[in-house]
Motif scaffolding. Structure first.
Motif, mmCIF file in Angstrom:
data_model
loop_
_atom_site.group_PDB
_atom_site.id
_atom_site.type_symbol
_atom_site.label_atom_id
_atom_site.label_comp_id
_atom_site.label_asym_id
_atom_site.label_seq_id
_atom_site.Cartn_x
_atom_site.Cartn_y
_atom_site.Cartn_z
ATOM 1 N N VAL A 277 0.841 -1.214 0.000
ATOM 2 C CA VAL A 277 0.000 0.000 0.000
ATOM 3 C C VAL A 277 0.873 1.260 0.000
ATOM 4 C CG1 VAL A 277 -1.676 1.336 1.333
ATOM 5 C CG2 VAL A 277 -1.958 -1.146 1.082
ATOM 6 N N GLY A 278 1.955 1.270 0.802
ATOM 7 C CA GLY A 278 2.847 2.422 0.863
ATOM 8 C C GLY A 278 3.501 2.696 -0.474
ATOM 9 N N LEU A 279 3.941 1.665 -1.171
ATOM 10 C CA LEU A 279 4.578 1.841 -2.484
ATOM 11 C C LEU A 279 3.583 2.398 -3.492
ATOM 12 C CD1 LEU A 279 6.698 -1.470 -2.696
ATOM 13 C CD2 LEU A 279 7.559 0.871 -2.387
ATOM 14 N N VAL A 280 2.350 1.885 -3.433
ATOM 15 C CA VAL A 280 1.324 2.378 -4.364
ATOM 16 C C VAL A 280 1.056 3.858 -4.122
ATOM 17 C CG1 VAL A 280 -1.129 2.221 -4.992
ATOM 18 C CG2 VAL A 280 0.230 0.132 -4.672
ATOM 19 N N VAL A 281 0.994 4.261 -2.856
ATOM 20 C CA VAL A 281 0.752 5.682 -2.525
ATOM 21 C C VAL A 281 1.885 6.558 -3.031
ATOM 22 C CG1 VAL A 281 0.542 7.323 -0.626
ATOM 23 C CG2 VAL A 281 -0.719 5.157 -0.557
ATOM 24 N N LEU A 282 3.138 6.123 -2.869
ATOM 25 C CA LEU A 282 4.291 6.900 -3.346
ATOM 26 C C LEU A 282 4.260 7.075 -4.851
ATOM 27 C CD1 LEU A 282 7.198 5.464 -1.133
ATOM 28 C CD2 LEU A 282 6.191 7.771 -1.032
ATOM 29 N N VAL A 283 3.926 6.014 -5.568
ATOM 30 C CA VAL A 283 3.883 6.077 -7.029
ATOM 31 C C VAL A 283 2.795 7.044 -7.483
ATOM 32 C CG1 VAL A 283 3.351 4.770 -9.123
ATOM 33 C CG2 VAL A 283 4.833 3.766 -7.376
ATOM 34 N N VAL A 284 1.668 7.006 -6.851
ATOM 35 C CA VAL A 284 0.562 7.902 -7.228
ATOM 36 C C VAL A 284 0.944 9.366 -6.979
ATOM 37 C CG1 VAL A 284 -1.799 8.587 -6.645
ATOM 38 C CG2 VAL A 284 -1.229 6.153 -6.888
ATOM 39 N N LYS A 285 1.591 9.625 -5.844
ATOM 40 C CA LYS A 285 1.984 11.003 -5.528
ATOM 41 C C LYS A 285 3.001 11.530 -6.532
ATOM 42 C CE LYS A 285 1.030 11.160 -0.578
ATOM 43 N NZ LYS A 285 1.617 11.318 0.774
#
Length: 289
Positions: A277-285
């Protein structure tokens, strides 16, 4: 021709005559053995439908015991068995009364066992009783019953089996006597070994049939009762042991603490999900920037 030449010639002729007689006797014995084998085939020896008697003897003018067989006993042969399952007021008192009945009717217990459960006490008996006393004993047991749960009676007619075994036994004994007479006439090792081999086989079959006949006689002469007598134990109320108030508070605290630890460990076990989930959030940002 002088006496010295006549003597060897006489010995040679004597040997030839004796040899011829022995050969003739051996052939005669071989013919008798062949006759026995043909008779065995003719009566279906060893087959389920074996004849009631062997055929006439083919040698020395002697009849092969068609008239020597003992007349078959036509009396019915019945094997009687029964089952009786009953409740008694007191198993201990019943067993004392049972011993008196067994003595009275000349019966005996061949197998006995017990089973003690929470609600009842069971006793199992295998009783052998003379056939002419079966009804007396079977009926004598019932008055001790508080309740009869099950009773059954089975009678098996084994008259045909009985006659069949007796027939086979008599046929084999007649055959044994035949081989014994042939053995007396045998004058060489081969004939003796052949007859003794046949004789041993017949005697083995005689032992088997005698054992079977003894078993059938025992089952007919002694009837069997399978008895299960049980005593119901009185119901006794036993309240459940419960913890006092303090023990219940301590158990609740212990259960709550264990639940908290288990919850934390469960959350820790989800670390791969948090990582994804953390990696997905970073990529989206980064894409939005």
């Amino acid at each position: 021709m002088n006496i010295a030449m006549k003597k060897p010639l006489f010995i040679l002729m004597s040997i030839l005559i004796l040899s011829s007689c022995e050969s003739g006797n051996s052939n005669y014995l071989g013919q008798e053995l062949a006759d026995v084998e043909r008779e065995k085939v003719a009566v279906g020896y060893g087959n389920p439908n074996e004849s009631m008697k062997l055929s006439a003897d083919s040698y020395s003018g002697r009849a092969m015991a068609t008239s020597n067989f003992v007349e078959q006993d036509q009396t019915s042969k019945i094997i009687t068995t029964a089952d009786l399952n009953m409740e008694v007021a007191s198993l201990e008192k019943f067993e004392a009364s049972l011993n008196e009945l067994l003595s009275k009717y000349k019966a005996n217990v061949t197998n006995q066992s017990r089973n003690d459960s929470d609600r009842r006490l069971d006793a199992y008996f295998t009783i052998r009783v003379p056939q002419d006393q079966f009804n007396n004993l079977f009926d004598g047991l019932k008055p001790f019953a508080k309740k009869i749960e099950h009773q059954s009676l089975n009678q098996q007619d084994v008259t045909e089996q009985f006659i069949d075994v007796e027939t086979r036994l008599k046929n084999r004994k007649a055959l044994e006597a035949r081989y014994l007479e042939l053995l007396k006439k045998a004058n060489n090792v081969n004939d003796m070994l052949n007859i003794e081999r046949q004789l041993n086989q017949v005697r083995s079959e005689i032992e088997s049939q005698e054992g079977r006949l003894k078993y059938l006689n025992d089952q007919v002469d002694m009837s069997t009762i399978q008895l299960n007598a049980y005593e119901v134990k009185p119901y006794v109320y036993e309240p459940e042991n419960q913890d006092n108030f303090g023990q219940r508070i301590l158990k609740s605290l212990a259960n709550g603490w264990a639940g908290l630890i288990n919850g934390i460990m469960w959350i820790i076990g989800l670390w791969p999900l948090f990582l994804v989930v953390g990696l997905v959030v970073l990529v989206v940002k980064k894409r939005k920037a």
